[in-house]
Design an enzyme around this catalytic site. Structure first.
Site: not given
Ligand code: MOS
Length: 770
Positions: A304, A705
């Site tokens: 990622r 996120e």
């Molecule tokens: Mo999350 S950092 O994809 O558990």
């Protein structure tokens, strides 16, 4: 709609692992972990602990009936150290006693002797010795080597970002309960019930169908419980399997901080080339990821980093390489953004470097290179971009010109206080980059009284996913949210779950819920059409009433449900969803890994006290692309929380390991997270209202996120303020920018005279180990 947990949360009535009523005869576990970061085990004596008061048993690797292995992606992680220890905090033995106090007291009687081996804590040192978790990986597009010729300006540099402690309010823990014929039920504070089930299956040798993992909710996860909940669940289940007694282990804060991995620190080299028109022509970046002592999720996280290494910019010639480096730290793991923030930070450092050399604002370069719809990212996916829309809306809505004017005026009037501004545009891909994991299931029951129970694989960890799923079911079935209950997450009801991670949980489980509800709705409509003697196509259910065309019929929801049951038509449905259109070719490192991207732009203003090195975040004003937000209140909470967590990572949270690999920032007295006094004084969030369609649930976009990365803007705002005080200074990029580091950067000559070097800033290395 309000978060459905708001009532019990505010009254302190929500049930977490440690609130589960305990069964009579429950035993308590405590883990003896390695005090050394690397070495061969010479001698382990648990006999004194075993005969300690209240102790029922002490377990070591020799007691494991299955395999001593909990590595998920790579089988390189022992549950209990057998012959070597690889990090301080590595589990070595498990004491099981009648009370928690007795278990902890017995730990002190365990004797371990280790022949020390060299300790590596620096990823570049590890890479130099060939200590890699997996072979390095590279993404590229265009021709990076040739493109330098076409650049008018080329700059190089280095950037470091540190780790980050998850600091979920609820620490890690598990509670295992034996059933008949050897089955075990495990309560676990995990983002991934299936990963827990799989790990226990390996360790105990029991097939997965004998293991039932149950989760009501977590008091936070942030990625820390995606993989690392497995250890404690496996330890409890191992003990239960042997002793046939319930065994519980809820970690203390210091145990949790010491034994679990954190966000990966990265050390990176960059080279950026631009044209006179400020277009980024070429970008070359090498990342050294500090993986810790075992793979954990590092191979997925390094991937990622590559996906997000150009952030939200179009870079026609780009090359990115990442080394996942094995060090003697606890295995570092998932943390909100999953390697993406680390990659984006380096890109912003490269842009800042160019801007500072050219004497222009970073914003000029950022703006000139924002992704446009149709642009290709270095992994081959063409983007449907809202980057410019977010940027322009932020600039106009918050009147950036005015902000800049006020900051200039302030800076002209103040000698020892300086303000700085930075813009932080973001782009984040939504989906698990491992295509297989983009699947979910839902099991929906309608009971004969008309109430509805929804089961999914989603884990509620404060992010509000259960509220979203209620909304999906209510809207699809045409009934009121109050009729719907979300069940706890349980591997016996929903099998083979993907972790609640990658911001994708509401999309995946929401779509599965939608599909199940649609199937049920069609069955109900068929029964209604027959009862009302009309075609099924004209039937709708709205606000719990059956409509024929526009006219309300006499049938209501509960009557229709009962009629359907009486017709012997099933009122239950189990549905499956797999995100369509995803593919990725790892040989070519090209494909279409993401369902869509989330965009946004934050404008951050800070004030630095240039005498003391302290700072305040005056305001973060941002435009965030939430798609067609299905729950603006929950989205707002996620944006604010993510932003503040990102600011913490970039400015104050400092994970410190000493040269021996011992965690020095091992308590909340030495590890500082943002509190109410350090959050921005103003946070303004405006959602991008867009007509653009997207494959998110109910046309909303994932929000978990992406907002964390707005916090990167605070780092550069502080840097800009510093440069107003000390024009021309270009300190090393070394996040977090703590007040101590900032003070040294404000007065580098004075600091040099005092022989305070930046590397020694925590200064803790000089203290004796405890
Ligand atoms: Mo999350 S950092 O994809 O558990």
């Amino acid at each position: 709609m309000k978060n459905i947990d708001a009532y019990t949360h505010t009254r302190g009535e929500s049930i977490y692992l440690d609130d589960i009523p305990e069964i009579a005869g429950t035993l308590y576990a405590a883990c003896f972990d390695s005090p050394l970061a690397h070495g061969n085990i010479k001698y382990l004596d648990t006999s004194a602990a075993a005969s300690s008061e209240g102790v029922v048993r002490v377990l070591t690797f020799r007691d494991i009936p299955g395999i001593n292995q909990i590595g998920g992606i790579i089988a390189d992680e022992e549950l209990l150290a057998a012959h070597q220890v690889h990090f301080c905090g590595m589990p070595v033995a498990l004491v099981i006693a009648t009370t928690v106090q007795q278990a902890r007291a017995a730990l002190k009687k365990i004797r371990l002797e280790v022949d020390p081996l060299p300790v590596i804590t620096d990823p570049r040192v590890a890479a130099g010795k060939g200590e890699l978790i997996v072979p390095p990986r590279s993404f590229s597009m265009g021709d990076c080597s040739a493109a330098w010729r076409d650049c008018d300006f080329i700059y190089e540099g280095q950037a470091n970002s540190n780790g980050q402690e998850h600091l979920y309010i609820e620490t890690q823990g598990a509670y295992a309960i034996p059933g008949e014929n050897g089955v075990i039920k495990i309560y676990s504070s995990t983002q991934s019930p299936t990963a827990v089930q799989r790990a226990i299956s390996k360790v105990t040798g029991l097939p997965m169908h004998m293991l039932e993992v149950e989760v009501t909710r977590l008091g936070g996860g942030f990625g820390g419980k995606e993989d690392q909940a497995n250890t404690w669940a496996a330890l409890c289940a191992l003990a239960t399997n042997i002793l046939k007694r319930p065994v519980k282990y809820a970690l203390s804060r210091m145990e949790d901080m010491r034994m679990t991995g954190k966000r990966h620190p990265y050390s990176s080299d960059f080279k950026i080339g631009l044209s006179k028109a400020l277009k980024i022509i070429a970008y070359d970046v090498t990342f050294y990821q500090n993986a810790g002592a075992a793979a954990d999720l590092s191979p997925a996280i390094m991937e990622r980093t590559l996906f997000h290494c150009t952030n939200t910019y179009f870079v026609p010639n780009a090359r990115a390489t990442v080394y996942s480096c094995r060090t003697n730290l606890p295995p570092n793991t998932a943390f909100r953004g999953f390697g993406g923030p680390q990659g984006m930070f380096v890109m912003e450092c490269a842009i800042a470097t160019a801007a500072e050399h050219l004497g222009i604002t970073a914003a000029a370069i950022q703006h000139a290179n924002l992704l446009q719809t149709g642009d290709e990212l270095l992994y081959g996916q063409k983007v449907l971009s809202e980057a410019s829309a977010c940027w322009e809306k932020a600039v106009t809505h918050y009147q950036l010109d005015q902000i800049n004017k006020e900051v200039s005026a302030f800076n002209n009037q103040h000698r020892l206080q300086k303000k700085g501004v930075a813009l932080m545009p973001i782009c984040f891909g939504i989906s698990f980059t491992n295509t297989t994991m983009n699947q979910a299931r839902a099991l929906v029951h309608i009971y004969t009284d008309g109430s509805v129970l929804v089961n999914t694989g989603a884990i509620e960890m404060g992010q509000g996913v259960n509220t979203r799923i209620v909304q999906v079911a209510a809207q699809t079935l045409g009934i009121l949210p109050g009729r719907i209950k979300i069940n706890s997450t349980n591997t016996s009801r929903i099998a083979n779950t993907s972790p609640s991670a990658a911001s994708a949980t509401a999309d995946l489980n929401g779509h599965a819920t939608r599909i199940a509800c649609n199937t049920l709705l069609n069955r109900l409509k068929t029964v209604a059409a027959a009862a009302l003697n009309v075609e099924v196509e004209v039937i709708t259910i709205r606000e719990e009433r059956v409509y024929v065309g526009d006219s309300m019929s006499l049938l209501d929801w509960t009557q229709l449900v009962l009629a359907t049951y009486n017709q012997r038509v099933s009122l239950s449905e189990h549905a499956h969803y797999a995100t369509p259109g995803l593919h990725f070719n790892k040989a070519l490192e090209k494909g279409h890994p993401f369902a869509y991207h989330v965009f946004g732009t934050a404008i951050t203003t800070v004030t630095v006290d240039c005498l003391r090195g302290t700072y305040e975040v005056d305001a973060v004003r941002l435009v965030h692309d939430a798609g067609n937000s299905m729950n603006p209140l929950i989205d707002l909470g996620q944006v604010e929380g993510g932003l503040v967590q990102g600011i913490g990572w970039m400015t104050m949270e400092e994970v410190v390991y000493d040269a021996e690999g011992k965690l020095r920032s091992n308590a909340l007295s030495t590890y500082k997270v943002p509190d109410i006094y350090s959050v921005p004084k103003i946070i303004e969030v405006k959602f991008l209202e867009t007509a653009q369609d997207n494959p998110g649930i109910l046309r909303s976009k994932a929000v978990g996120e992406p907002p964390l990365m707005y916090g990167i803007g605070t780092y550069f705002a502080i840097r800009n303020a510093l440069r107003h005080f000390k024009p021309g200074t270009r300190p090393a990029f070394d996040a977090p920018m703590t007040p101590e580091k900032l003070l040294i950067n404000l007065y580098p000559e004075e600091a040099a005279a005092l022989d305070i070097r930046q590397q020694e800033i925590p200064g803790l290395q000089m203290l004796p180990a405890t």
